[in-house]
Enzyme design. Structure first.
Site, PDB file in Angstrom:
ATOM      1  N   GLY A 142       0.249  -2.048  -1.445  1.00 28.35           N
ATOM      2  CA  GLY A 142       0.041  -3.484  -1.258  1.00 28.35           C
ATOM      3  C   GLY A 142      -0.782  -4.091  -2.385  1.00 28.35           C
ATOM      4  O   GLY A 142      -0.505  -5.208  -2.846  1.00 28.35           O
ATOM      5  N   THR A 143      -1.781  -3.354  -2.845  1.00 30.90           N
ATOM      6  CA  THR A 143      -2.653  -3.888  -3.899  1.00 30.90           C
ATOM      7  C   THR A 143      -1.847  -4.189  -5.157  1.00 30.90           C
ATOM      8  O   THR A 143      -1.958  -5.283  -5.744  1.00 30.90           O
ATOM      9  CB  THR A 143      -3.774  -2.873  -4.207  1.00 30.90           C
ATOM     10  N   ASN A 198      -5.969  -9.366   8.011  1.00 34.72           N
ATOM     11  CA  ASN A 198      -6.341  -7.999   8.382  1.00 34.72           C
ATOM     12  C   ASN A 198      -7.628  -7.904   9.184  1.00 34.72           C
ATOM     13  O   ASN A 198      -7.859  -6.917   9.851  1.00 34.72           O
ATOM     14  CB  ASN A 198      -6.463  -7.130   7.120  1.00 34.72           C
ATOM     15  N   GLN A 234      -0.151  -6.741   6.583  1.00 32.85           N
ATOM     16  CA  GLN A 234      -0.503  -6.515   7.993  1.00 32.85           C
ATOM     17  C   GLN A 234       0.578  -7.012   8.946  1.00 32.85           C
ATOM     18  O   GLN A 234       0.636  -6.600  10.103  1.00 32.85           O
ATOM     19  CB  GLN A 234      -1.841  -7.186   8.328  1.00 32.85           C
ATOM     20  N   SER A 294       3.206  -2.857   2.381  1.00 27.27           N
ATOM     21  CA  SER A 294       2.576  -1.574   2.046  1.00 27.27           C
ATOM     22  C   SER A 294       2.954  -0.537   3.100  1.00 27.27           C
ATOM     23  O   SER A 294       2.750  -0.754   4.301  1.00 27.27           O
ATOM     24  CB  SER A 294       1.057  -1.754   2.031  1.00 27.27           C
ATOM     25  N   HIS A 347       1.827   2.429   4.120  1.00 29.18           N
ATOM     26  CA  HIS A 347       0.942   3.224   4.990  1.00 29.18           C
ATOM     27  C   HIS A 347       0.471   2.452   6.212  1.00 29.18           C
ATOM     28  O   HIS A 347      -0.192   3.004   7.078  1.00 29.18           O
ATOM     29  CB  HIS A 347      -0.228   3.822   4.203  1.00 29.18           C
ATOM     30  N   THR A 360       8.131   6.055 -14.096  1.00 31.21           N
ATOM     31  CA  THR A 360       9.174   6.785 -13.367  1.00 31.21           C
ATOM     32  C   THR A 360       9.050   6.482 -11.878  1.00 31.21           C
ATOM     33  O   THR A 360       7.960   6.613 -11.307  1.00 31.21           O
ATOM     34  CB  THR A 360       9.018   8.305 -13.614  1.00 31.21           C
ATOM     35  N   CYS A 412     -11.530  -1.971   3.372  1.00 26.06           N
ATOM     36  CA  CYS A 412     -11.970  -2.165   1.989  1.00 26.06           C
ATOM     37  C   CYS A 412     -13.417  -2.623   1.946  1.00 26.06           C
ATOM     38  O   CYS A 412     -14.129  -2.360   0.993  1.00 26.06           O
ATOM     39  CB  CYS A 412     -11.139  -3.242   1.305  1.00 26.06           C
TER      40      CYS A 412
HETATM   41  N1  PLP Z   1      -3.339  -6.712   1.787  1.00 26.63           N
HETATM   42  C1  PLP Z   1      -3.790  -6.569   3.033  1.00 26.63           C
HETATM   43  C2  PLP Z   1      -3.750  -7.736   3.965  1.00 26.63           C
HETATM   44  C3  PLP Z   1      -4.288  -5.345   3.475  1.00 26.63           C
HETATM   45  O1  PLP Z   1      -4.745  -5.221   4.729  1.00 26.63           O
HETATM   46  C4  PLP Z   1      -4.304  -4.250   2.569  1.00 26.63           C
HETATM   47  C5  PLP Z   1      -4.848  -2.935   2.955  1.00 26.63           C
HETATM   48  O2  PLP Z   1      -5.666  -2.812   3.824  1.00 26.63           O
HETATM   49  C6  PLP Z   1      -3.805  -4.462   1.268  1.00 26.63           C
HETATM   50  C7  PLP Z   1      -3.329  -5.689   0.918  1.00 26.63           C
HETATM   51  C8  PLP Z   1      -3.795  -3.341   0.260  1.00 26.63           C
HETATM   52  O3  PLP Z   1      -2.736  -2.456   0.490  1.00 26.63           O
HETATM   53  P1  PLP Z   1      -2.806  -0.966  -0.104  1.00 26.63           P
HETATM   54  O4  PLP Z   1      -3.816  -0.230   0.706  1.00 26.63           O
HETATM   55  O5  PLP Z   1      -1.420  -0.442   0.095  1.00 26.63           O
HETATM   56  O6  PLP Z   1      -3.153  -1.075  -1.539  1.00 26.63           O
END
Ligand code: PLP
Length: 385
Positions: free
Chosen positions: A69-70, A153, A181, A201, A203, A239, A328
């Site tokens: 996601g990041t 989140n 989310q 994302s 996971h 890759t 985070c």
């Molecule tokens: N955006 C939101 C709303 C999230 O809750 C998170 C992760 O907690 C992310 C982005 C980041 O995703 P990733 O952990 O896959 O980098």
């Protein structure tokens, strides 16, 4: 253990491990190689891309695999803003909501710091909702990009993304939405949402950590953030992680199959849990919106007079795993920017506890968790912590 921290992450599903296993072992080819092993890998990536496209009602070429996601948020925010300003220098403003994840917030701050963009924050009300009229009043043709997360989140508030995307479109402004989310809980069909870019994302819904995607609608200008060998149409060099792309597609397919039933069931359990905590813990304050404007999986509270981290530890002693905010921000002594943005004081914000429910959560687990919360807050109150 009762795991109520699913917004932080989820375990990898067995079906997902089985789907990806061949690409970690026998079919280990590099999709760019011109031999049979490479072609098989390229076919697998292509299938994963088409499966995701079908689930999200977009074109396969619009799916860009990322490391999560990041990275998807970085590519959307930096990539679109930089490309649109390169096409027209007057597009110098970037709008982001007050609730954004650091992946969006920090990307936008980087644009302001290193590239001279003007960063503006779209305000939210006490439930965390954006007002369409206020958003509309901020839009103009000098906006390079607007970014509003689909579901938050920390407090679970769900934005009216389709309505906001339509307003942005009236001014020719592309809207990016972080749906990290929302996935697994809310419908993510691109034409209905109307956004130009959407981050997911893996996971958060049963794929491994370290894989995600940005859905980037065709005709949306974007500069790559990662440069190199030109894979994924030059938008994301490197890759391709074939096994993880396959895993992402499989996990999304399973989550989509189960989504509506999970939405109904978990929404009901969430409401019972919220009501139980609010009626038995006198000082408890629910953060975020209620009903349909709240993610089914998130029950978030402040317990003024306590410290969120202390509540967390008390609960963990009783094998209940939750979070004092987002993963985070965990360990940070700063109060959550999201909670400050919805108008809470720093002191109240420090008492936040978030329960994020996995789709398989049971009524019994939540009843046990509610009892533990009542006892923990009462104990801490007595001890003055
Ligand atoms: N955006 C939101 C709303 C999230 O809750 C998170 C992760 O907690 C992310 C982005 C980041 O995703 P990733 O952990 O896959 O980098």
């Amino acid at each position: 253990m009762i795991f109520l921290d699913a917004a932080a992450t989820t375990p990898v599903r067995r079906e997902v491990i089985e789907a990806m296993f061949p690409y970690l072992t026998g079919d280990f080819g590099n999709p760019s190689s011109h031999h049979e092993l490479g072609e098989r890998a390229a076919l697998a990536i292509g299938r994963a891309r088409s499966d995701i496209a079908e689930l999200l009602d977009c074109r396969p070429g619009e799916v860009v695999f990322t490391s999560g996601g990041t990275e998807a948020d970085n590519l959307a925010v930096k990539g679109i803003a930089l490309a649109r300003r390169a096409a027209r220098a007057s597009r110098n403003r970037v709008l982001i909501s007050a609730l954004e994840h650091p992946a969006v917030q920090e990307s936008a701050e980087y644009l302001a710091r290193m590239h001279g963009f003007q960063l503006e924050t779209i305000p939210v009300d006490r439930s965390g909702l954006i007002d369409g009229d206020i958003f509309s009043s901020m839009l103009d043709d000098d906006v390079a990009l607007a970014s509003v997360m689909y579901a938050n989140n920390e407090i679970g508030t769900v934005q009216p993304i389709a309505e906001l995307a339509a307003l942005a479109a009236q001014h020719g402004v592309p809207l990016h939405s972080d749906a990290v989310q929302a996935s697994g809980w809310l419908a993510l069909k691109l034409p209905a949402l109307g956004v130009h870019a959407l981050s997911i994302s893996g996971h958060k819904f049963g794929a491994p950590k370290g894989v995600g995607a940005l859905i980037l609608r065709s005709r949306t200008l974007a500069e790559p953030v990662i440069h190199g060998g030109g894979q994924q149409s030059g938008l994301r060099s490197g890759t391709e992680n074939v096994a993880f792309a396959v895993a992402l597609a499989k996990a999304l397919q399973l989550a989509e199959q189960e989504r509506e039933a999970a939405f109904e069931r978990v929404s009901r359990l969430r409401d019972d849990f919220i009501d139980s905590v609010l009626s038995r813990v006198p000082q408890a304050v629910l953060t975020g919106a209620r009903g349909a404007q709240r993610l089914p999986s998130i029950a978030s509270f402040c317990f003024p007079g306590t410290h969120g981290e202390s509540v967390l530890l008390e609960l963990e002693r009783q094998s209940i795993i939750c979070s004092s905010g987002s993963a985070c921000a965990a360990g940070s002594s700063e109060p959550s920017a999201v909670l400050l943005a919805i108008g809470l004081s720093a002191e109240v914000a420090q008492s936040a506890v978030r329960f994020s429910l996995p789709s398989a959560v049971s009524a019994e687990e939540l009843a046990q968790a509610a009892d533990a919360v009542v006892a923990a807050v009462r104990n801490l109150g007595r001890l003055g912590r």
